[in-house]
Design an enzyme around this catalytic site. Structure first.
Site, PDB file in Angstrom:
ATOM      1  N   GLU A   1       0.804  -1.232   0.000  1.00 17.70           N
ATOM      2  CA  GLU A   1       0.000   0.000   0.000  1.00 17.70           C
ATOM      3  C   GLU A   1       0.830   1.273   0.000  1.00 17.70           C
ATOM      4  OE1 GLU A   1      -2.754  -0.370   3.269  1.00 17.70           O
ATOM      5  OE2 GLU A   1      -3.710  -2.141   2.430  1.00 17.70           O
TER       6      GLU A   1
ATOM      7  N   HIS B   1     -10.059  -6.475  -2.018  1.00 11.51           N
ATOM      8  CA  HIS B   1     -11.112  -6.127  -1.044  1.00 11.51           C
ATOM      9  C   HIS B   1     -12.217  -5.381  -1.795  1.00 11.51           C
ATOM     10  CE1 HIS B   1      -8.830  -7.348   2.453  1.00 11.51           C
ATOM     11  NE2 HIS B   1      -7.806  -6.618   2.061  1.00 11.51           N
TER      12      HIS B   1
ATOM     13  N   ASN C   1       2.259  -5.265  -3.071  1.00 13.08           N
ATOM     14  CA  ASN C   1       0.872  -5.621  -2.760  1.00 13.08           C
ATOM     15  C   ASN C   1       0.035  -4.355  -2.532  1.00 13.08           C
ATOM     16  OD1 ASN C   1      -0.932  -7.893  -2.034  1.00 13.08           O
ATOM     17  ND2 ASN C   1      -0.937  -7.013   0.031  1.00 13.08           N
TER      18      ASN C   1
ATOM     19  N   GLU D   1      -5.877 -10.930  -0.801  1.00 11.30           N
ATOM     20  CA  GLU D   1      -6.701 -10.635   0.388  1.00 11.30           C
ATOM     21  C   GLU D   1      -8.176 -10.538   0.020  1.00 11.30           C
ATOM     22  OE1 GLU D   1      -5.251  -7.219   2.557  1.00 11.30           O
ATOM     23  OE2 GLU D   1      -3.168  -7.710   2.187  1.00 11.30           O
TER      24      GLU D   1
ATOM     25  N   ASP E   1     -11.968 -10.435  -0.218  1.00 15.38           N
ATOM     26  CA  ASP E   1     -13.258 -10.542   0.466  1.00 15.38           C
ATOM     27  C   ASP E   1     -14.207  -9.541  -0.189  1.00 15.38           C
ATOM     28  OD1 ASP E   1     -12.298  -8.168   1.656  1.00 15.38           O
ATOM     29  OD2 ASP E   1     -12.173  -9.017   3.671  1.00 15.38           O
TER      30      ASP E   1
HETATM   31  C1  XIL Z   1      -6.027  -6.155   8.744  1.00 10.69           C
HETATM   32  C2  XIL Z   1      -6.334  -7.320   9.679  1.00 10.69           C
HETATM   33  O1  XIL Z   1      -7.231  -8.183   9.038  1.00 10.69           O
HETATM   34  C3  XIL Z   1      -6.943  -6.800  10.967  1.00 10.69           C
HETATM   35  O2  XIL Z   1      -7.097  -7.865  11.902  1.00 10.69           O
HETATM   36  C4  XIL Z   1      -6.044  -5.715  11.562  1.00 10.69           C
HETATM   37  O3  XIL Z   1      -6.679  -5.170  12.720  1.00 10.69           O
HETATM   38  C5  XIL Z   1      -5.791  -4.624  10.556  1.00 10.69           C
HETATM   39  O4  XIL Z   1      -5.221  -5.190   9.378  1.00 10.69           O
HETATM   40  N1  XIL Z   1      -4.807  -4.690   3.980  1.00 10.69           N
HETATM   41  C6  XIL Z   1      -3.765  -5.439   4.481  1.00 10.69           C
HETATM   42  C7  XIL Z   1      -3.962  -6.262   5.691  1.00 10.69           C
HETATM   43  O5  XIL Z   1      -2.712  -5.504   3.838  1.00 10.69           O
HETATM   44  O6  XIL Z   1      -2.789  -6.392   6.457  1.00 10.69           O
HETATM   45  C8  XIL Z   1      -5.081  -5.739   6.569  1.00 10.69           C
HETATM   46  O7  XIL Z   1      -5.314  -6.659   7.617  1.00 10.69           O
HETATM   47  C9  XIL Z   1      -6.314  -5.507   5.733  1.00 10.69           C
HETATM   48  C10 XIL Z   1      -6.065  -4.487   4.650  1.00 10.69           C
END
Ligand code: XIL
Length: 397
Positions: free
Chosen positions: A170, A258, A216, A289, A291
């Site tokens: 990020e 996401h 990422n 990641e 969802d």
């Molecule tokens: C999130 C976790 O799922 C949570 O438990 C934590 O409180 C915050 O981070 N992008 C990412 C992940 O790269 O590391 C994040 O994970 C979600 C967004």
């Protein structure tokens, strides 16, 4: 798996499926694809199906299904939190490897690959680091050394055990940030300048020559206007191309995935095009990641199926778009979900105004949702000539 063997397996499967249809319903000794796990079906494509793992849930004796499902359904795991800097080095100079090592042991026991997450990110940094920088006791020159040490120590500790590292996470702003013109954002860019990105990859490679090194980010599933001032995918594309062109050891781009059902989102071909363009740079890709959340309106919370069903359907549809695009690109190595059950998902704790949820493959009682079944169906029904097995990526020197 080579193409010929894959085609043979496909042909045998077709014959078997034909035989299955001809058999009496009671004959059930041929495994129905619907009874196979995601990890087994993923292997038809050499595609690793992963999940983020919550170590507290994994260790909870009152919640055995969590552990069983991680082991049974997934061929890759990512630490949801325990490899982040605040977890690994809560006190300066004192590392706590325990929980992360437990995940590595679990993965070994269950023949799973591990995605390392994350080496450089502006969130979940230890307090001693951010406070030291804020009060001036840590200078920017010292900060650079601290980052180099961190990457070196962490990558060395896990050397040989990590398949893909998220080296930088990020690093790029969003169009809703201020200023809106896309730029390198956050703590690291502010203190070290954008050169930290290339440095991080070089330091990681020096510590483990075999791990695949990924950039990422989120909101890079598809190209937009093509103008890097407002198209984040284009900005990231230009960035990784430049890194590649200048010999920086980057091997892949991770698209977090996401998504939310309230947004426009994409279709399979738009996402496939983005993966192809990254692939054409010589980079592997992965969904890291995934969802697909929905707003939990009052009616949803009250259990109104007229409100719930379209959300579950739209969530499933978006899982499918990302997975089909990944299957279509032979350089897309893995498809990882960010939690697999609504019982343990970051969404309800993170997205509270308005409340969101329903983002994963299984409901809170570990019942598979439409999203689970669509992912499974895609893995079952995708095949030649459009979908061929993965091409492994070799780490760039
Ligand atoms: C999130 C976790 O799922 C949570 O438990 C934590 O409180 C915050 O981070 N992008 C990412 C992940 O790269 O590391 C994040 O994970 C979600 C967004």
């Amino acid at each position: 798996m080579n193409v010929r063997r894959w085609l043979t397996v496909g042909a045998v499967a077709l014959v078997a499926a034909g035989a299955l249809n001809a058999m009496p319903a009671t004959a059930g000794h041929v495994t129905d694809p619907a009874d196979q796990s995601l990890r087994t079906l993923g292997m038809r494509h050499d595609l690793f199906i992963g999940t983020a793992v919550d170590m507290a849930a994994l260790a909870d004796p009152a919640d055995p299904q969590y552990r069983e499902k991680v082991a049974a359904e997934f061929s890759s795991v990512t630490a949801e939190n325990v490899m982040k800097w605040e977890s690994l080095e809560p006190t300066r100079g004192t590392y706590d490897w325990g929980p992360a090592d437990e995940l590595i042991a679990f993965a070994k026991q269950n023949r799973q690959r591990v995605r390392g997450h994350v080496l450089v990110w502006h969130n979940q940094l230890p307090g001693w680091l951010t406070a030291g920088v804020a009060d001036g006791t840590i200078s920017d020159t010292e900060l650079r050394d601290i980052l180099k040490n961190h990457i070196t120590n962490v990558v060395r500790h896990f050397k040989g055990k990590i398949w893909q590292w998220d080296v930088v996470n990020e690093a790029v702003s969003d169009p809703w940030d201020n200023p809106p013109t896309l730029h390198y954002k956050g703590f690291w860019a502010q203190h070290l300048g954008e050169g930290y990105v290339a440095d991080a990859f070089r330091w990681a490679r020096a510590a483990d020559p075999k791990a695949l090194l990924f950039y990422n980010d989120y909101n890079i599933e598809a190209f937009g206007s093509g103008n890097p001032a407002d198209d984040k995918t284009q900005f990231v594309y230009d960035m990784v191309k430049q890194l590649r062109d200048s010999g920086v050891p980057i091997d892949g781009v991770g698209s977090q995935g996401h998504l939310g059902t309230q947004y426009g989102n994409y279709d399979t071909f738009q996402v496939a095009d983005a993966l192809k363009r990254f692939g054409d740079l010589g980079l592997a890709t992965a969904f890291t990641e995934v969802d697909v959340r929905s707003q939990l309106t009052e009616k949803v919370r009250a259990g109104d199926s007229n409100e719930i069903n379209p959300r579950l359907q739209a969530s499933a549809g978006n899982f499918s778009v990302l997975l089909q695009a990944c299957l279509s690109s032979r350089h897309c190595l893995s498809f990882t979900v960010w939690g697999f059950t609504d019982k343990h998902s970051w969404v309800p704790t993170w997205f509270t105004d308005p409340p969101e949820g329903l983002a994963t493959l299984y409901d809170e009682n570990y019942q598979p949702k439409r999203a689970y079944n669509i992912v499974k169906a895609d893995l079952v029904f995708a095949g030649a000539p459009y979908v061929l097995p993965r091409i492994p990526q070799r780490p760039r020197r």
